[in-house]
Structure formats: structure tokens, C-alpha cells
Design an enzyme around this catalytic site. Structure first.
Site, mmCIF file in Angstrom:
data_model
loop_
_atom_site.group_PDB
_atom_site.id
_atom_site.type_symbol
_atom_site.label_atom_id
_atom_site.label_comp_id
_atom_site.label_asym_id
_atom_site.label_seq_id
_atom_site.Cartn_x
_atom_site.Cartn_y
_atom_site.Cartn_z
ATOM 1 N N SER A 53 23.681 66.962 74.651
ATOM 2 C CA SER A 53 24.108 66.858 76.047
ATOM 3 C C SER A 53 22.983 67.261 76.996
ATOM 4 O O SER A 53 23.072 67.001 78.200
ATOM 5 C CB SER A 53 25.333 67.738 76.297
ATOM 6 O OG SER A 53 25.152 69.051 75.784
ATOM 7 N N LYS A 121 23.989 69.978 63.631
ATOM 8 C CA LYS A 121 25.279 69.301 63.817
ATOM 9 C C LYS A 121 25.067 67.805 63.830
ATOM 10 O O LYS A 121 24.136 67.311 64.473
ATOM 11 C CB LYS A 121 25.967 69.753 65.109
ATOM 12 C CG LYS A 121 27.331 69.082 65.328
ATOM 13 C CD LYS A 121 28.135 69.773 66.421
ATOM 14 C CE LYS A 121 27.648 69.458 67.810
ATOM 15 N NZ LYS A 121 27.824 68.021 68.171
ATOM 16 N N GLU A 190 36.382 66.621 69.166
ATOM 17 C CA GLU A 190 36.249 66.347 70.591
ATOM 18 C C GLU A 190 37.260 65.321 71.067
ATOM 19 O O GLU A 190 37.373 64.230 70.511
ATOM 20 C CB GLU A 190 34.830 65.853 70.911
ATOM 21 C CG GLU A 190 34.614 65.581 72.386
ATOM 22 C CD GLU A 190 33.169 65.346 72.777
ATOM 23 O OE1 GLU A 190 32.919 65.044 73.965
ATOM 24 O OE2 GLU A 190 32.294 65.465 71.900
#
EC number: 2.1.2.11
Length: 272
Positions: A53, A121, A190
Site C-alpha cells: 500500500s 506476506k 480482507e
């Protein structure tokens, strides 16, 4: 189930499994630079995610896809230097692990060696199982990520809630079990229905960290800039703003500009 909080001197993958077992919720936030990471660390966060992000928050890209492995290593290195207690998890960026397990291992090794991060991740389930397995064989901890996977945004075509339909929900549940079986130490869910997320969290022994996945999971993660109100144009349902820094910072900048223009700053006590 106990909800007592154990005082961990250093959060590890083992600590997180213990926290789930003891009923202690896990708190996770993002950071991309030393200063923010130091503040988050000193507040007592359990996990710092150096998320891709950063592509949106730090570089202004529309998606997470453009950020490179070199850029992720740069951000992760800055964060690791601030970490004394928290576990630092680093996103493998788009294109660094999909479709080629050897490249995936090389990417993960670079992150671990060059940034000092504690884990990586990856987004996806059965589609990337070879990459996950190969990374794990090198002794590198892996956190999974299911549900809305932003690196696949052009495949989905939207950031809407995932796994509302039965077929996709079943695949998500199967993928969660697969990630656990492969050896992932935790996974992020998510933007999935709260009921489904709770079911997944109860079906696996590894911690499930939610973002837009309700309160039935083992912990929560938010983008720090979002929860501080710095990205004021972003208003998803799952986001709770703990500050409105956009307004506060804008006011401070305007006051500074005004003081400079009026020659009020610096005053006699602010010069040598």
C-alpha cells in the site's frame, strides 16, 4: 478461554499463535518509514506491516501494482530500524512471486537479507502454493492474504466485498486450510463477510487478521495513514478514524505560511 495479556519482549510467529490460543486480539498497523514506525512501535503494536500500500500512500499510484521489490526493501529497511518489539512483515510486491517459485524464493531472500524483515506476506491461495512452499523451505515465515487481494484488482475489476457467493466462499475456506497446511504462520482476510471470516478463523489454528472482515477474527489491521485521517478522501465502512490529521496538519501548515509571510516567524527567541 483466557483473555489475559502476556507481556512479550519480542513478538514472534510463535507469540502470535499463543495470542490466538489465549484469546488475546492481535493489533497490526502499516508503516513505511522510520519515524512513523518508531511511533507505532512505541505505542505497543504487535505487528508492523510494510505493505505494498506504500504504492498508494507514499507514491500516489492508483493501485499497488507499480511498486518494485527494491522500493519495498527500502521501506522495510527503514521500518526494521525502528522495531524493537514488533514483528515486521513485508509484502512481496506484484510480479515478484506469481508463476515462478524460484523467483518467489529469490524475492523473499532479498527482503530478509537486505531489509532485515521478519516475515513476508503473499496474496493468494492454491494459485501460489508452490511459491509459498519454496519460500518456507528456506526457513522464511510466510503470512497469507485471502479475500480482496489488491494485486489482482484488474482481475476482479472492483474493490467490492469478496466471497459473498457460495462458490467463492468455499474456495476461500479451502485456501485458508491450505495455507495453514503449507505452513503459513498467519493470514489476512480482507473485505469478506464477517460471518465467513469468523468461520475461517475458527477452522484454523493460525491467527487470522482482518481488515473489513468483522470482529470474529483474531486481530485487526488498518493502514496507519487511513486511521489517522491523513488520506481523508478514503471512506470504506471498515475504517475507523482515530484522528483527523488532514485537518490538523493543514491548519498547522497554513499557520506556518502566515507566520512566515507576516514575519512573525522566527521571533527573537527563535534565532541565534
Amino acid at each position: 478461554m483466557s483473555t489475559s495479556k502476556k507481556d512479550y519482549k519480542r513478538i514472534t510467529t510463535k507469540s502470535l499463535v499463543e495470542m490466538k490460543k489465549n484469546g488475546e486480539k492481535i493489533a497490526m498497523l502499516t508503516a513505511y518509514d522510520f519515524t512513523m514506525a518508531k511511533i507505532v512501535e512505541n505505542a505497543g503494536i504487535d505487528i508492523i506491516l510494510v505493505g505494498d500500500s506504500a504504492s498508494n500512500v507514499m507514491a500516489g499510484h492508483e493501485t499497488t501494482l507499480p511498486i518494485t521489490l527494491d522500493q519495498m526493501i527500502y521501506h522495510a529497511s527503514s521500518v526494521v530500524r525502528a522495531s524493537e518489539r514488533s514483528l515486521v512483515v513485508v509484502d512481496l510486491p506484484f510480479g515478484s512471486y506469481q508463476g515462478n517459485s524460484r523467483s518467489a524464493l529469490d524475492s523473499a531472500i532479498r527482503i530478509m537479507k537486505e531489509s532485515g524483515g521478519h516475515a513476508v506476506k503473499l496474496e493468494g491461495g492454491s494459485e501460489i502454493k508452490e511459491s509459498i512452499s519454496r519460500i518456507l523451505t528456506a526457513g522464511i515465515p510466510v503470512m497469507g492474504h485471502l479475500g480482496l487481494t489488491p494485486q489482482s484488482i484488474y482481475k476482479f475489476g472492483t474493490y467490492t466485498v469478496r466471497a459473498k457467493e457460495e462458490e467463492e466462499a468455499e474456495k476461500l475456506k479451502e485456501d485458508a486450510l491450505l495455507l495453514e497446511d503449507l505452513g503459513c504462520f498467519a493470514l489476512v482476510l480482507e473485505k469478506v463477510p464477517a460471518k465467513l471470516a469468523k468461520e475461517v478463523a475458527q477452522s484454523v489454528s493460525i491467527p487470522v487478521i482482518g481488515i473489513g472482515a468483522g470482529n470474529g477474527v483474531d486481530g485487526q489491521v488498518l493502514v496507519t495513514h487511513d486511521m489517522l485521517g491523513m488520506t481523508h478522501e478514503f471512506h470504506p465502512r471498515f475504517l475507523r478514524r482515530y484522528l483527523d490529521l488532514y485537518v490538523e496538519m493543514t491548519g498547522a501548515f497554513e499557520n506556518y505560511i502566515s507566520d512566515v509571510k507576516s514575519r512573525d516567524f522566527p521571533n527573537d527567541n527563535e534565532q541565534y
